[in-house]
Design an enzyme around this catalytic site. Structure first.
Site, short mmCIF file in Angstrom:
data_model
loop_
_atom_site.label_atom_id
_atom_site.label_comp_id
_atom_site.label_asym_id
_atom_site.label_seq_id
_atom_site.Cartn_x
_atom_site.Cartn_y
_atom_site.Cartn_z
N ARG A 50 14.98 32.64 0.82
CA ARG A 50 15.03 31.89 -0.44
C ARG A 50 15.51 32.79 -1.57
O ARG A 50 14.71 33.49 -2.19
CB ARG A 50 13.64 31.36 -0.78
CG ARG A 50 13.03 30.46 0.29
CD ARG A 50 11.62 30.09 -0.09
NE ARG A 50 10.99 29.25 0.92
CZ ARG A 50 9.75 28.79 0.84
NH1 ARG A 50 8.99 29.12 -0.20
NH2 ARG A 50 9.24 28.03 1.79
N ASP A 52 16.54 33.73 -5.26
CA ASP A 52 16.04 33.24 -6.53
C ASP A 52 17.14 32.61 -7.37
O ASP A 52 18.33 32.75 -7.07
CB ASP A 52 15.42 34.39 -7.34
CG ASP A 52 14.17 34.94 -6.70
OD1 ASP A 52 13.57 34.23 -5.89
OD2 ASP A 52 13.80 36.09 -7.01
N ARG A 197 14.82 43.65 -6.40
CA ARG A 197 14.99 43.69 -7.85
C ARG A 197 14.05 44.70 -8.50
O ARG A 197 14.39 45.35 -9.49
CB ARG A 197 14.79 42.30 -8.45
CG ARG A 197 15.94 41.34 -8.13
CD ARG A 197 15.63 39.92 -8.54
NE ARG A 197 15.33 39.83 -9.96
CZ ARG A 197 14.81 38.73 -10.53
NH1 ARG A 197 14.54 37.65 -9.79
NH2 ARG A 197 14.57 38.71 -11.82
#
Length: 254
Positions: A50, A52, A197
């Site tokens: 998934r 973002d 990230r």
């Protein structure tokens, strides 16, 4: 019933991530709508992960079951006539009955791209994170290598993550400068939510001198998110490839 695998690429700027949302556009929904039109039946598409909102993919993989008789390799051509220009099917192929885009995956590679210049880029603003102050790419590369190996990466997980097992293995990570671009590439057997990230944000801190070198080692030892840098913005992140058994494509059925 056939199992069909897709290799995908997309610019995630206009989408609220991969997963279907009630009120926001998603990549999964966009593809499923096209597949349902091609197949003449409702189709459920399963992706490898998934991404973002705002995150991109050059090598996302997905699979779906269908009873329609469109040749497997023709799905890519049919879908690409219906999809918006920021989503493309790179290839479609028959998959083994037990192939699962997520659970069959053995590893992933992500790229995080910084645009390191006093002024932001007009051309690359949707694909890079702008950092206006100088970054020491060699120092960032040394720091990144502290993440190599099998560790409990709990401090690299986003707040609110509910995954029980936070142990992951990173087998390759490097940072290189190419002109105004500083690129981080990281490959591992799996990643926690926002892990890449947070790693990228930590490297920004170290590369700019705002964080002392060794931040990653300190966080892995302490288990504290506070030892790391900020979460870098989504637009610099791209899922580059997913590894499967055999030839690396993984979805082919001989």
């Amino acid at each position: 019933m056939r199992n069909i695998a897709l290799k995908l690429m997309y610019n995630g700027t206009a989408y609220h991530g991969w997963q279907m949302q009630r009120t926001e556009a998603s990549v999964q929904e966009t593809l499923q709508r096209g597949l349902s039109m091609v197949c003449g039946e409702r189709v459920r598409l399963t992706g490898v992960g998934r991404t973002d909102a705002g995150v991109h993919a050059a090598g996302q993989n997905a699979h779906f079951d269908t009873e329609c008789r469109v040749p497997a390799d023709k799905f890519a051509f049919a879908l690409n006539t219906m999809l918006p220009p920021d989503v493309r099917v790179r290839a479609s192929m028959p998959a083994a009955e037990d192939f699962h885009a997520r659970f069959s995956a053995k590893g992933k590679e992500y790229r995080y791209l910084f645009y390191n210049s006093p002024h932001a880029s007009a051309m690359y603003r949707s694909l890079t994170a702008h950092v206006m102050y100088p970054l020491d790419a060699e120092k960032m590369d040394r720091e990144a290598r502290l993440a190599l190996g099998r560790h409990d990466f709990a401090p690299f997980a986003a707040s609110g993550s509910v995954v029980k097992d936070t142990v992951r293995e990173i087998d390759d990570v490097r940072v290189e400068r190419r002109g105004d671009f500083v690129e981080m590439r990281v490959h591992g057997n799996g990643f926690l939510y926002n892990m890449v990230r947070i790693l990228a944000g930590t490297l920004i801190g170290v590369g700019s001198g705002k964080l002392a070198e060794g931040a990653i080692a300190r966080a892995l030892e302490s288990g504290s998110r506070l030892d790391l840098g900020v979460t870098a913005p989504p637009q610099g992140l791209t899922l580059m490839r997913v590894d499967y058994d055999a030839d690396g494509e993984g979805a082919h059925k001989e």
